[in-house]
Each structure stands twice: as C-alpha cells, then as structure tokens.
Design an enzyme around this catalytic site. Structure first.
Site, PDB file in Angstrom:
ATOM      1  N   HIS A   1      28.483  52.489  22.820  1.00  0.00           N
ATOM      2  CA  HIS A   1      29.235  51.540  22.843  1.00  0.00           C
ATOM      3  C   HIS A   1      29.208  50.410  21.837  1.00  0.00           C
ATOM      4  O   HIS A   1      29.754  49.373  22.078  1.00  0.00           O
ATOM      5  CB  HIS A   1      29.836  51.071  24.407  1.00  0.00           C
ATOM      6  CG  HIS A   1      30.482  52.017  25.064  1.00  0.00           C
ATOM      7  ND1 HIS A   1      31.819  52.078  25.210  1.00  0.00           N
ATOM      8  CD2 HIS A   1      29.823  52.971  25.541  1.00  0.00           C
ATOM      9  CE1 HIS A   1      32.181  53.147  26.009  1.00  0.00           C
ATOM     10  NE2 HIS A   1      30.946  53.817  26.430  1.00  0.00           N
TER      11      HIS A   1
ATOM     12  N   ASP B   1      31.220  59.238  16.121  1.00  0.00           N
ATOM     13  CA  ASP B   1      31.304  60.686  16.235  1.00  0.00           C
ATOM     14  C   ASP B   1      31.871  61.206  14.957  1.00  0.00           C
ATOM     15  O   ASP B   1      31.068  62.233  14.728  1.00  0.00           O
ATOM     16  CB  ASP B   1      32.199  60.956  17.378  1.00  0.00           C
ATOM     17  CG  ASP B   1      31.815  60.093  18.703  1.00  0.00           C
ATOM     18  OD1 ASP B   1      30.714  59.653  18.835  1.00  0.00           O
ATOM     19  OD2 ASP B   1      32.724  60.251  19.684  1.00  0.00           O
TER      20      ASP B   1
END
Ligand code: GLA
Length: 388
Positions: free
Chosen positions: A40, A176
């Site tokens: 995060h 990602d």
C-alpha cells in the site's frame, strides 16, 4: 522450462477447438507477482519490491472476419463478444471480461486501432490470492492486442492500471502492472512509484520464497482498499496544514512524521504510520538483500506484517495465523501478508533445507485450525510480459 509453463500447443489446441478454426494464433504471456515488501505504498508514491512469477496469464490471438473481439476464458469457461466499433462506448459489466474490454478501450483512447480477433485466455495465477491475477490478465491482453506494434513498456503498465482503476473500478496503484511488464528472472524489482523508475535487486541464493495461499478472500476487498486510499489522503491533508509543501506520504520522512503525528486524526495517523515506515522498510530490505543479510530481511518482513495488522488493519484471522505459525518454524526468516489484503497469500523467506518441514508444519496447523488446506507456491523471479 518450469513445470508451470504452458506448452504453447495447449492453448493453441484449445483456441482451435473452441473457435472451430484452423487459424494458428500468436501466444503472449504476462506474469502475476508476489510483492516481497512495500504494501500500500504505491498509491502513496513510495517504494515497492515485487518479483514477477512464473505463474502467468496466457493469451492466444488471431485475426477474424466477424467484426468483433470474441474472447473465451478457460478459467471461467465463458465467452464474451463485442463489436470492435463499440469498444470505446463499452460500459463495465462487473464481469471478468471488464479487464479485457478496459484494456481494449484504453488502447483505442491512445489511438491504436483494434481489429476483429478471436482471443483465448488461460491463466495460472490463482484469482483472489493477492498474486495479481488481474494485472496478469490486463497486461497479457494489452501485449496481445498490440501484436507487433510498438509501445513503451511503461506506457503498457500505465494503460493496464488505467483500465483497472477507470473501467473495472478498483483504484489500484501501479505496482502490479509494472511488475508484470518489467519482471526479470533472478531479481526483484525495486520500483520508485513517484519517478516510475526501477532497479533490479538480486535476492540471496540461499533462501527460498514461498507464497502460501490461505484460500480465503474476504469480500470487503475493494471497498476497504478505497477507504485506505481516502484515509491516506486525509492524512496528507492534515499534514499539509503544518507542512504545505507535502504532496503525498512519500514526502514525509519518519522523523517529521514523529514530530507532527499528533495533529493527524487517529485513523489516518495509523494509516500514515504504516505507509511511511513501510517505505523505509523497502529501502532497508533492499540494502539487506544486497548484503545477503537474511536475518535482517526476515525481521523487516515481520515488522511489515505487524504494521499491516495493527496500523493498516488489512490482515485477517487466517493470514495472521499463517504468519504466526510460520515464524515459529525453525529455518523461517520471516513471513508477512502480500498484496491488497483481507486474505489471499502470505510470503515467506525459508532456508532451503527447511522447505519441507515448513510446508508440513503449516499445512497441519492450518488444517487443524480452519479445516482448509493451504496451497504453496515456490516463487522464482521470472521475466515480464511478451510473446511466448
Ligand atoms: C493491490 C493493488 C496494488 C497495491 C497492493 C497493495 O495489489 O493493485 O496497486 O496497492 O494492492 O500493496
């Protein structure tokens, strides 16, 4: 070739059977990823440290005459078709094909023509596991639809991220898609999510990396992710009252945060404390990896997990159990949750000679406690997306 690599013949056969054609498609792949540390931090413009996996999503594509994108996914055993003239006006349908259509739409928006085609998809990346099955699907689709046409790798990653945040509706960071594009055999990718530059860092040889799938994914995933993004923004807003030049949590060094944290409301303060300390942990982890210091790498793993557990509050009972059990097994340097949170996988640093006792101990304890058998993935850094 790894045991996991799909012989391109398998997807070609499936393509020809499913679409009842003799056409020979071209096959592309894009990998999933396991994030070693830096959770995060990406949408806070900090650092992340993933490796691309040899588990990948494969896309076979061949031109067709029916004027459509016809997309078949073996994993969901479903087909979807869309007229190529309607790509730009397409709306999300909360289905698996949103990822594919979202990418096609982004390609059209940057001026790429999409011709009619048949597309067959097989993914090895387990969905909902925190190993980025979505990015693998987006990026494999992007390279397949591009075919031989040129696009900068970073633009492909950004395009995948836009498809996911703008079309699928998950306000993700860049990690990602970036990992899926820039993966490198033998190395982790340290990504600076502000400059969008990266460097490859080799992982010490005498350690194995196992992802352990809790097989549980709690449904609050996307809304909780959205809440965390908002809470980080609230922390930035509170910090700006004192330090107006701060633009993101990346701009806040730990020492500054320690001085001013009392002025940040409690929940955003905890979220910020995680993000700011986690960004520092990525740098420390990279230094430890370069120095072959497995103990320090393990210590940072556990610190990262505790920070996600108590400050970011994104772990789950199953995940905490897997971590707590793993770190009691001799030969385990460290364990932590990986990915967005609320279930999915842990990632573990394991001494090679302890691999089988680790699997055994974790399987027995997890089955006894939750009546679920966890899955183990031996993670070796692999190359990023491209033709097979
Ligand atoms: C998901 C998102 C990433 C990142 C991670 C948490 O995987 O897609 O952008 O924010 O969660 O580190």
């Amino acid at each position: 070739m790894s045991a996991l690599a799909i012989v391109p013949g398998e997807i070609i056969n499936l393509f020809q059977e499913h679409f009842r054609t003799g056409a020979t498609p071209v096959v592309y792949r894009a990998p999933g990823r396991v994030n070693l540390i830096g959770e995060h931090t990406d949408y806070n413009l900090g650092y992340v440290f993933p490796i691309a996996l040899d588990m990948a999503c494969y896309v076979a594509i061949a031109p067709a005459q029916h004027g459509k994108l016809r997309i078949y996914s073996r994993d969901v055993n479903d087909e979807f078709a869309l007229d190529v003239r309607e790509i730009q006006a397409a709306m999300p349908q909360k289905k698996w094909h949103d990822y594919v259509v979202g990418v096609a739409r982004e390609l059209v928006s940057v001026g790429m023509t999409i011709e009619a085609a048949d597309i067959c998809i097989i993914s090895q990346v387990p969905a909902g596991s925190g190993l980025s099955s979505s990015a693998a699907l987006e990026i494999s689709t992007a390279v397949a639809l591009l075919g031989g046409r040129n696009m900068k790798p970073l633009d492909i990653a950004l395009l995948g991220q836009r498809a996911e945040s703008g079309f699928v509706g998950m306000p993700c960071g860049i990690m990602d898609q970036y990992a899926s594009v820039f993966g490198h055999a033998g190395a982790a990718i340290q990504i600076d999510c502000r400059s969008l530059e990266h460097e490859y860092v080799e992982i010490p040889e005498d350690v194995r990396i196992f992802a352990v799938n809790s097989m549980v994914k709690h449904e609050l995933g996307t809304s909780a992710y959205r809440d965390r993004v908002a809470e980080c923004q609230a922390a930035v807003a509170a910090i700006q009252e004192i330090e107006p030049e701060v633009r993101s949590l990346r701009d806040v060094p730990l020492a500054l945060f320690a001085r001013i944290q009392e002025s940040v409301p409690l929940t955003p303060r905890k979220r910020a404390r995680h993000v700011i300390s986690e960004t520092q942990r990525v740098l420390d982890f990279a230094a430890a990896a370069r120095a072959n210091d497995l103990r320090e790498m393990g210590r940072l793993f556990i610190a990262s997990h505790r920070s996600m557990q108590y400050d970011y509050e994104i772990t789950s009972e199953e995940i905490d159990f897997l971590v707590d059990t793993a770190i009691k097994v001799p030969g385990i340097y460290g364990a932590r949750m990986t990915g967005g949170g609320f279930g999915g996988c842990t990632v573990n640093l394991v001494a090679p000679e302890s691999a089988s006792s680790f699997r055994q101990a974790l399987t027995t304890a997890y089955e006894e406690r939750f009546h679920i058998t966890p899955a183990f993935y031996d993670c070796k850094p692999a190359e990023g997306a491209g033709p097979v």
